[in-house]
Design a protein around this motif. Structure first.
Motif, PDB file in Angstrom:
ATOM      1  N   ARG A  94      47.664 -32.505   3.274  1.00  0.00           N
ATOM      2  CA  ARG A  94      48.816 -31.142   3.857  1.00  0.00           C
ATOM      3  C   ARG A  94      49.130 -32.523   5.067  1.00  0.00           C
ATOM      4  NH1 ARG A  94      44.653 -27.278   6.749  1.00  0.00           N
ATOM      5  NH2 ARG A  94      44.100 -29.393   7.602  1.00  0.00           N
ATOM      6  N   PHE A  95      49.175 -33.232   6.314  1.00  0.00           N
ATOM      7  CA  PHE A  95      49.633 -33.896   6.881  1.00  0.00           C
ATOM      8  C   PHE A  95      50.162 -35.380   6.591  1.00  0.00           C
ATOM      9  CE2 PHE A  95      47.462 -30.621   8.573  1.00  0.00           C
ATOM     10  CZ  PHE A  95      48.135 -29.846   9.602  1.00  0.00           C
ATOM     11  N   LEU A  96      50.949 -36.261   6.793  1.00  0.00           N
ATOM     12  CA  LEU A  96      51.068 -37.686   6.965  1.00  0.00           C
ATOM     13  C   LEU A  96      51.547 -38.309   8.066  1.00  0.00           C
ATOM     14  CD1 LEU A  96      54.257 -37.599   4.796  1.00  0.00           C
ATOM     15  CD2 LEU A  96      52.428 -37.669   3.794  1.00  0.00           C
ATOM     16  N   PRO A  97      50.247 -39.229   8.399  1.00  0.00           N
ATOM     17  CA  PRO A  97      49.709 -39.614   7.098  1.00  0.00           C
ATOM     18  C   PRO A  97      48.107 -39.753   6.469  1.00  0.00           C
ATOM     19  CG  PRO A  97      49.436 -41.300   8.986  1.00  0.00           C
ATOM     20  CD  PRO A  97      50.616 -40.391   9.725  1.00  0.00           C
ATOM     21  N   THR A  98      47.671 -39.282   6.065  1.00  0.00           N
ATOM     22  CA  THR A  98      46.816 -39.058   4.875  1.00  0.00           C
ATOM     23  C   THR A  98      45.575 -40.148   4.911  1.00  0.00           C
ATOM     24  OG1 THR A  98      47.458 -36.869   4.920  1.00  0.00           O
ATOM     25  CG2 THR A  98      45.137 -37.455   4.593  1.00  0.00           C
ATOM     26  N   LEU A  99      44.631 -40.743   5.705  1.00  0.00           N
ATOM     27  CA  LEU A  99      43.728 -41.907   5.554  1.00  0.00           C
ATOM     28  C   LEU A  99      42.473 -41.327   4.621  1.00  0.00           C
ATOM     29  CD1 LEU A  99      44.298 -44.019   8.075  1.00  0.00           C
ATOM     30  CD2 LEU A  99      45.814 -44.201   6.581  1.00  0.00           C
ATOM     31  N   TYR A 100      42.392 -41.983   3.518  1.00  0.00           N
ATOM     32  CA  TYR A 100      41.061 -41.359   2.710  1.00  0.00           C
ATOM     33  C   TYR A 100      40.045 -42.793   2.808  1.00  0.00           C
ATOM     34  CZ  TYR A 100      42.284 -37.388   0.688  1.00  0.00           C
ATOM     35  OH  TYR A 100      42.985 -35.590   0.594  1.00  0.00           O
ATOM     36  N   LEU A 101      39.490 -42.899   3.353  1.00  0.00           N
ATOM     37  CA  LEU A 101      38.051 -43.704   3.233  1.00  0.00           C
ATOM     38  C   LEU A 101      37.036 -43.575   2.161  1.00  0.00           C
ATOM     39  CD1 LEU A 101      36.928 -46.300   4.532  1.00  0.00           C
ATOM     40  CD2 LEU A 101      35.237 -45.114   5.979  1.00  0.00           C
ATOM     41  N   ILE A 102      37.752 -44.397   1.675  1.00  0.00           N
ATOM     42  CA  ILE A 102      36.444 -44.570  -0.482  1.00  0.00           C
ATOM     43  C   ILE A 102      35.561 -45.481  -0.086  1.00  0.00           C
ATOM     44  CG2 ILE A 102      36.527 -44.374  -2.731  1.00  0.00           C
ATOM     45  CD1 ILE A 102      39.491 -42.951  -1.991  1.00  0.00           C
ATOM     46  N   ASN A 103      33.957 -45.828  -0.623  1.00  0.00           N
ATOM     47  CA  ASN A 103      32.905 -46.582  -0.367  1.00  0.00           C
ATOM     48  C   ASN A 103      33.460 -47.044  -2.139  1.00  0.00           C
ATOM     49  OD1 ASN A 103      31.671 -45.151  -2.378  1.00  0.00           O
ATOM     50  ND2 ASN A 103      30.660 -43.971  -1.715  1.00  0.00           N
ATOM     51  N   ARG A 104      32.434 -48.347  -1.992  1.00  0.00           N
ATOM     52  CA  ARG A 104      32.499 -49.201  -3.348  1.00  0.00           C
ATOM     53  C   ARG A 104      32.401 -48.511  -4.474  1.00  0.00           C
ATOM     54  NH1 ARG A 104      29.673 -54.647  -1.248  1.00  0.00           N
ATOM     55  NH2 ARG A 104      31.526 -54.670  -0.387  1.00  0.00           N
ATOM     56  N   GLN A 105      31.416 -47.064  -4.887  1.00  0.00           N
ATOM     57  CA  GLN A 105      31.305 -46.211  -5.805  1.00  0.00           C
ATOM     58  C   GLN A 105      32.556 -45.045  -5.772  1.00  0.00           C
ATOM     59  OE1 GLN A 105      28.679 -46.549  -2.727  1.00  0.00           O
ATOM     60  NE2 GLN A 105      28.184 -48.270  -4.678  1.00  0.00           N
ATOM     61  N   GLY A 106      33.299 -45.486  -5.150  1.00  0.00           N
ATOM     62  CA  GLY A 106      34.997 -44.261  -5.525  1.00  0.00           C
ATOM     63  C   GLY A 106      34.520 -43.227  -5.021  1.00  0.00           C
ATOM     64  N   THR A 107      33.339 -43.001  -4.021  1.00  0.00           N
ATOM     65  CA  THR A 107      33.117 -41.649  -3.369  1.00  0.00           C
ATOM     66  C   THR A 107      34.145 -41.519  -2.247  1.00  0.00           C
ATOM     67  OG1 THR A 107      30.346 -41.648  -4.476  1.00  0.00           O
ATOM     68  CG2 THR A 107      31.061 -40.047  -2.717  1.00  0.00           C
ATOM     69  N   GLN A 108      34.731 -40.720  -1.732  1.00  0.00           N
ATOM     70  CA  GLN A 108      35.308 -40.286  -0.526  1.00  0.00           C
ATOM     71  C   GLN A 108      34.560 -40.184   0.333  1.00  0.00           C
ATOM     72  OE1 GLN A 108      37.721 -37.327  -0.948  1.00  0.00           O
ATOM     73  NE2 GLN A 108      37.689 -36.884   1.669  1.00  0.00           N
ATOM     74  N   VAL A 109      33.711 -40.877   1.624  1.00  0.00           N
ATOM     75  CA  VAL A 109      32.943 -41.242   2.479  1.00  0.00           C
ATOM     76  C   VAL A 109      34.044 -39.857   3.383  1.00  0.00           C
ATOM     77  CG1 VAL A 109      32.052 -42.434   4.061  1.00  0.00           C
ATOM     78  CG2 VAL A 109      32.102 -42.998   2.117  1.00  0.00           C
ATOM     79  N   ARG A 110      35.065 -40.020   3.951  1.00  0.00           N
ATOM     80  CA  ARG A 110      35.969 -39.436   4.891  1.00  0.00           C
ATOM     81  C   ARG A 110      37.428 -38.984   4.849  1.00  0.00           C
ATOM     82  NH1 ARG A 110      35.316 -39.294  10.761  1.00  0.00           N
ATOM     83  NH2 ARG A 110      36.180 -37.893  11.617  1.00  0.00           N
TER      84      ARG A 110
END
Length: 92
Positions: free
Chosen positions: A59-75
């Motif tokens: 929705r907004f730029l930039p958007t940051l995703y924190l993804i763990n080693r299992q590929g799950t979005q953490v934040r």
């Protein structure tokens, strides 16, 4: 982007992989931008924007995703302030 490059350099030894995804720009434009700002992390081009938009809505730029080693979005972080990178570093 300079903040992200600096963050990438500071955390290189922490098994962090920073990847950017560009929506809608040409390969040449992205390459020029990466070179201009000295980005050492990959900038991927979204071939099918609907896949990105479905899995990682922006929705907004930039958007940051924190993804763990299992590929799950953490934040998810929408918008940007340098303190966001401190928060991410604490979660590594």
């Amino acid at each position: 982007m300079p903040y992200l490059q600096s963050f990438n350099e500071k955390n290189a030894s922490r098994n962090l992989e920073l990847v950017a995804i560009d929506l809608g720009e040409s390969e040449d434009k992205v390459a020029d931008f990466s070179k201009q700002f000295g980005l050492a992390f990959p900038v991927l081009l979204a071939q099918d924007q609907s896949v990105i938009e479905t899995n990682y809505p922006v929705r907004f730029l930039p958007t940051l995703y924190l993804i763990n080693r299992q590929g799950t979005q953490v934040r998810k972080f929408e918008g940007f302030h340098p303190s966001v990178l401190d928060e991410i570093a604490q979660q590594l």
